[in-house]
Design a protein around this motif. Structure first.
Motif, PDB file in Angstrom:
ATOM      1  N   ASP A  72      33.938  47.057  33.924  1.00 40.68           N
ATOM      2  CA  ASP A  72      32.867  47.441  33.007  1.00 40.68           C
ATOM      3  C   ASP A  72      32.161  48.690  33.551  1.00 40.68           C
ATOM      4  N   PRO A  73      31.301  49.308  32.754  1.00 40.29           N
ATOM      5  CA  PRO A  73      30.665  50.560  33.190  1.00 40.29           C
ATOM      6  C   PRO A  73      29.875  50.454  34.499  1.00 40.29           C
ATOM      7  N   SER A  74      29.426  49.237  34.853  1.00 42.37           N
ATOM      8  CA  SER A  74      28.682  49.081  36.112  1.00 42.37           C
ATOM      9  C   SER A  74      29.605  49.025  37.323  1.00 42.37           C
ATOM     10  N   GLY A  75      30.935  48.976  37.088  1.00 40.96           N
ATOM     11  CA  GLY A  75      31.894  48.936  38.180  1.00 40.96           C
ATOM     12  C   GLY A  75      32.383  47.547  38.538  1.00 40.96           C
ATOM     13  N   LEU A  76      31.834  46.540  37.881  1.00 40.03           N
ATOM     14  CA  LEU A  76      32.257  45.163  38.162  1.00 40.03           C
ATOM     15  C   LEU A  76      33.500  44.812  37.362  1.00 40.03           C
ATOM     16  N   VAL A  77      34.319  43.936  37.908  1.00 36.89           N
ATOM     17  CA  VAL A  77      35.505  43.473  37.197  1.00 36.89           C
ATOM     18  C   VAL A  77      35.064  42.396  36.214  1.00 36.89           C
ATOM     19  N   ALA A  78      35.164  42.714  34.929  1.00 39.61           N
ATOM     20  CA  ALA A  78      34.725  41.792  33.881  1.00 39.61           C
ATOM     21  C   ALA A  78      35.751  40.689  33.636  1.00 39.61           C
ATOM     22  N   SER A  79      37.032  41.022  33.773  1.00 47.53           N
ATOM     23  CA  SER A  79      38.081  40.011  33.630  1.00 47.53           C
ATOM     24  C   SER A  79      39.341  40.511  34.322  1.00 47.53           C
ATOM     25  N   ALA A  80      40.214  39.567  34.661  1.00 46.14           N
ATOM     26  CA  ALA A  80      41.478  39.918  35.308  1.00 46.14           C
ATOM     27  C   ALA A  80      42.508  38.859  34.948  1.00 46.14           C
ATOM     28  N   SER A  81      43.748  39.311  34.773  1.00 42.65           N
ATOM     29  CA  SER A  81      44.836  38.387  34.459  1.00 42.65           C
ATOM     30  C   SER A  81      46.149  38.981  34.955  1.00 42.65           C
ATOM     31  N   ILE A  82      47.170  38.142  34.999  1.00 40.51           N
ATOM     32  CA  ILE A  82      48.499  38.617  35.365  1.00 40.51           C
ATOM     33  C   ILE A  82      49.194  39.047  34.082  1.00 40.51           C
ATOM     34  N   ALA A  88      58.026  34.133  40.937  1.00 40.39           N
ATOM     35  CA  ALA A  88      57.730  32.922  40.162  1.00 40.39           C
ATOM     36  C   ALA A  88      56.853  31.955  40.950  1.00 40.39           C
ATOM     37  N   SER A  89      55.644  32.349  41.215  1.00 39.85           N
ATOM     38  CA  SER A  89      54.702  31.496  41.929  1.00 39.85           C
ATOM     39  C   SER A  89      53.358  31.541  41.220  1.00 39.85           C
ATOM     40  N   GLU A  90      52.997  30.435  40.589  1.00 38.45           N
ATOM     41  CA  GLU A  90      51.692  30.369  39.908  1.00 38.45           C
ATOM     42  C   GLU A  90      50.557  30.602  40.900  1.00 38.45           C
ATOM     43  N   GLY A  91      50.708  30.036  42.094  1.00 33.50           N
ATOM     44  CA  GLY A  91      49.659  30.157  43.098  1.00 33.50           C
ATOM     45  C   GLY A  91      49.380  31.598  43.492  1.00 33.50           C
ATOM     46  N   LEU A  92      50.431  32.414  43.537  1.00 28.74           N
ATOM     47  CA  LEU A  92      50.246  33.823  43.891  1.00 28.74           C
ATOM     48  C   LEU A  92      49.381  34.528  42.858  1.00 28.74           C
ATOM     49  N   GLY A  93      49.708  34.360  41.591  1.00 28.98           N
ATOM     50  CA  GLY A  93      48.923  34.995  40.531  1.00 28.98           C
ATOM     51  C   GLY A  93      47.473  34.566  40.544  1.00 28.98           C
ATOM     52  N   GLU A  94      47.252  33.267  40.702  1.00 31.40           N
ATOM     53  CA  GLU A  94      45.880  32.754  40.724  1.00 31.40           C
ATOM     54  C   GLU A  94      45.101  33.315  41.915  1.00 31.40           C
ATOM     55  N   CYS A  95      45.763  33.390  43.063  1.00 33.24           N
ATOM     56  CA  CYS A  95      45.108  33.918  44.261  1.00 33.24           C
ATOM     57  C   CYS A  95      44.751  35.390  44.082  1.00 33.24           C
ATOM     58  N   VAL A  96      45.707  36.190  43.609  1.00 31.00           N
ATOM     59  CA  VAL A  96      45.472  37.623  43.419  1.00 31.00           C
ATOM     60  C   VAL A  96      44.343  37.850  42.412  1.00 31.00           C
ATOM     61  N   ILE A  97      44.360  37.121  41.313  1.00 22.61           N
ATOM     62  CA  ILE A  97      43.318  37.263  40.288  1.00 22.61           C
ATOM     63  C   ILE A  97      41.947  36.905  40.849  1.00 22.61           C
ATOM     64  N   SER A  98      41.887  35.839  41.632  1.00 23.02           N
ATOM     65  CA  SER A  98      40.591  35.431  42.194  1.00 23.02           C
ATOM     66  C   SER A  98      40.031  36.526  43.106  1.00 23.02           C
ATOM     67  N   LYS A  99      40.904  37.262  43.781  1.00 24.36           N
ATOM     68  CA  LYS A  99      40.446  38.362  44.637  1.00 24.36           C
ATOM     69  C   LYS A  99      39.950  39.532  43.790  1.00 24.36           C
ATOM     70  N   PHE A 100      40.741  39.940  42.794  1.00 26.38           N
ATOM     71  CA  PHE A 100      40.357  41.066  41.938  1.00 26.38           C
ATOM     72  C   PHE A 100      38.987  40.849  41.299  1.00 26.38           C
ATOM     73  N   ARG A 101      38.693  39.637  40.895  1.00 24.50           N
ATOM     74  CA  ARG A 101      37.435  39.358  40.192  1.00 24.50           C
ATOM     75  C   ARG A 101      36.199  39.594  41.041  1.00 24.50           C
ATOM     76  N   THR A 102      36.365  39.696  42.355  1.00 22.47           N
ATOM     77  CA  THR A 102      35.205  39.880  43.233  1.00 22.47           C
ATOM     78  C   THR A 102      34.990  41.339  43.639  1.00 22.47           C
ATOM     79  N   TRP A 103      35.894  42.227  43.262  1.00 18.66           N
ATOM     80  CA  TRP A 103      35.822  43.608  43.715  1.00 18.66           C
ATOM     81  C   TRP A 103      34.872  44.443  42.860  1.00 18.66           C
ATOM     82  N   GLU A 104      34.383  45.510  43.476  1.00 13.49           N
ATOM     83  CA  GLU A 104      33.498  46.442  42.766  1.00 13.49           C
ATOM     84  C   GLU A 104      34.098  47.840  42.822  1.00 13.49           C
TER      85      GLU A 104
END
Length: 126
Positions: A72-82, A88-104
């Protein structure tokens, strides 16, 4: 001699499209590729940790994960998805997404940013 697996992450081929600027097939962005790549690279160890968890169960896992995220314009990650993946690892996608959501990211002037960022994951033996 024991072989050690070292995860290798390659982050390249950034695709950016700005939702409000998608006219006549022209894609533009207020954040530069360098700005985005710098932020992602600064969090490389977080992504590597996600990949190392996969390697514990699947030592030959290699491929890519394409993360689609909105800044978003403030620099925060508003949403993230694979968006796409070849590991073929669901856990990998979930882990990566959880990290992206915290970045600025840097603040942007203008519309919300939609970004697709491929991360290539492989390991080498040494």
């Amino acid at each position: 001699m024991r072989k050690l697996l070292l995860p290798v992450l390659t982050m390249a081929s950034l695709l950016i499209c700005s939702c409000a600027s998608k006219q006549h097939g022209v894609l533009t962005s207020n954040l530069s590729k360098d700005q985005i790549s710098t932020v992602v690279a600064s969090h490389r160890n977080e992504i590597r940790a996600c990949y190392e968890q996969v390697l514990k169960k699947h030592p030959d896992a290699t491929g890519k994960v394409v993360v689609q995220f909105i800044v978003d314009p403030s620099g925060l990650v508003a949403s993230a998805s694979i968006k796409d993946r070849t590991i073929a690892s669901e856990g990998l996608g979930e882990c990566v997404i959880s990290k992206f959501r915290t970045w600025e990211f840097p603040k942007a002037i203008g519309p919300t940013e939609v970004i697709q960022y491929p991360i290539y994951m492989s390991h080498k033996k040494s």
